[in-house]
Scaffold this motif. Sequence first.
Motif, PDB file in Angstrom:
ATOM      1  N   TRP A  49       0.732  -1.253  -0.015  1.00 23.97           N
ATOM      2  CA  TRP A  49      -0.128   0.105  -0.010  1.00 23.97           C
ATOM      3  C   TRP A  49       0.933   1.097  -0.038  1.00 23.97           C
ATOM      4  N   TRP A  50       1.716   1.343   0.865  1.00 21.81           N
ATOM      5  CA  TRP A  50       2.474   2.703   0.846  1.00 21.81           C
ATOM      6  C   TRP A  50       3.691   2.926  -0.218  1.00 21.81           C
ATOM      7  N   GLN A  51       3.814   1.731  -0.832  1.00 27.28           N
ATOM      8  CA  GLN A  51       4.797   1.721  -2.183  1.00 27.28           C
ATOM      9  C   GLN A  51       3.911   2.080  -3.290  1.00 27.28           C
ATOM     10  N   ARG A  52       2.722   1.642  -3.314  1.00 26.21           N
ATOM     11  CA  ARG A  52       1.919   2.364  -4.350  1.00 26.21           C
ATOM     12  C   ARG A  52       1.610   3.475  -4.349  1.00 26.21           C
ATOM     13  N   LEU A  53       1.254   4.010  -2.905  1.00 27.06           N
ATOM     14  CA  LEU A  53       0.745   5.247  -2.820  1.00 27.06           C
ATOM     15  C   LEU A  53       2.036   6.417  -3.019  1.00 27.06           C
ATOM     16  N   PHE A  54       3.398   5.903  -2.573  1.00 30.41           N
ATOM     17  CA  PHE A  54       4.336   6.902  -2.998  1.00 30.41           C
ATOM     18  C   PHE A  54       4.571   6.779  -4.587  1.00 30.41           C
ATOM     19  N   ALA A  55       4.347   5.702  -5.096  1.00 31.40           N
ATOM     20  CA  ALA A  55       4.801   5.845  -6.665  1.00 31.40           C
ATOM     21  C   ALA A  55       3.639   6.713  -7.191  1.00 31.40           C
ATOM     22  N   VAL A  56       2.175   6.568  -6.879  1.00 40.08           N
ATOM     23  CA  VAL A  56       1.116   7.452  -7.446  1.00 40.08           C
ATOM     24  C   VAL A  56       1.627   8.972  -7.336  1.00 40.08           C
ATOM     25  N   GLY A  61       3.446  14.020  -9.005  1.00 34.81           N
ATOM     26  CA  GLY A  61       4.385  15.393  -9.160  1.00 34.81           C
ATOM     27  C   GLY A  61       4.923  15.461 -10.495  1.00 34.81           C
ATOM     28  N   ILE A  62       5.393  14.545 -11.115  1.00 31.94           N
ATOM     29  CA  ILE A  62       6.193  14.629 -12.475  1.00 31.94           C
ATOM     30  C   ILE A  62       5.313  15.291 -13.438  1.00 31.94           C
ATOM     31  N   ILE A  63       4.113  14.886 -13.470  1.00 30.15           N
ATOM     32  CA  ILE A  63       2.893  15.204 -14.415  1.00 30.15           C
ATOM     33  C   ILE A  63       2.553  16.603 -14.260  1.00 30.15           C
ATOM     34  N   ILE A  64       2.734  17.181 -12.832  1.00 25.43           N
ATOM     35  CA  ILE A  64       2.284  18.561 -12.636  1.00 25.43           C
ATOM     36  C   ILE A  64       3.598  19.341 -13.009  1.00 25.43           C
ATOM     37  N   GLY A  98      11.532  23.419 -14.742  1.00 27.50           N
ATOM     38  CA  GLY A  98      12.713  22.608 -15.335  1.00 27.50           C
ATOM     39  C   GLY A  98      13.501  22.065 -13.790  1.00 27.50           C
ATOM     40  N   ILE A  99      13.820  22.759 -13.059  1.00 28.07           N
ATOM     41  CA  ILE A  99      14.574  22.497 -12.058  1.00 28.07           C
ATOM     42  C   ILE A  99      13.509  21.280 -11.284  1.00 28.07           C
ATOM     43  N   GLY A 100      12.500  21.638 -11.235  1.00 30.27           N
ATOM     44  CA  GLY A 100      11.612  20.612 -10.182  1.00 30.27           C
ATOM     45  C   GLY A 100      11.292  19.389 -11.062  1.00 30.27           C
ATOM     46  N   LEU A 101      11.272  19.472 -12.163  1.00 33.84           N
ATOM     47  CA  LEU A 101      11.242  18.326 -13.099  1.00 33.84           C
ATOM     48  C   LEU A 101      12.385  17.355 -13.143  1.00 33.84           C
ATOM     49  N   ALA A 102      13.239  18.098 -13.125  1.00 38.00           N
ATOM     50  CA  ALA A 102      14.677  17.345 -13.142  1.00 38.00           C
ATOM     51  C   ALA A 102      15.176  16.820 -11.610  1.00 38.00           C
ATOM     52  N   CYS A 103      14.787  17.181 -10.609  1.00 41.99           N
ATOM     53  CA  CYS A 103      14.754  16.805  -9.314  1.00 41.99           C
ATOM     54  C   CYS A 103      13.751  15.830  -8.922  1.00 41.99           C
ATOM     55  N   SER A 105      12.620  13.974 -11.487  1.00 40.02           N
ATOM     56  CA  SER A 105      13.096  12.852 -12.000  1.00 40.02           C
ATOM     57  C   SER A 105      14.226  12.011 -11.470  1.00 40.02           C
ATOM     58  N   GLY A 106      15.159  12.731 -10.840  1.00 38.36           N
ATOM     59  CA  GLY A 106      16.183  12.186 -10.237  1.00 38.36           C
ATOM     60  C   GLY A 106      15.943  11.945  -8.897  1.00 38.36           C
TER      61      GLY A 106
END
Length: 119
Positions: A49-56, A61-64, A98-103, A105-106
């Motif tokens: 449950w927590w792993q799925r919640l974290f992944a979602v 966050g990446i989409i936003i 862009g900085i937020g997306l890079a962070c 992503s990494g």
Amino acid sequence: MSVILSTLAELSTSVDPSTIVQAGPVPMIANPFPGVPDFTSLGGKFTEWWQRLFAVGWGIGIIIAGAYLIIGLVAMAKADANNPHAHAEGKKKAAGAGIGLACLSGFAIIIGAVLAVAG
């Protein structure tokens, strides 16, 4: 056709199906967070449950961040020579996104480095 059937028959007799079921799922990728505490003591369902919640949450966050990056780039493109301030504002928005997306992503690498230094 007989070659295919004989190969399938050979495979079905050489592999014991009970060992495949007992082995369980095989992880597709290595754990990106090697130093994360083990929560299996709280139960397998809780861990899933927590792993799925974290992944979602991470995916959202990446989409936003990607959406904000697009908005900043569009604001830069809409600015014309008569309004250089609009271009600067769009550039600032796009750079932050862009900085937020890079962070995001990494994120696995960043957290892994923090846990390596802290642990």
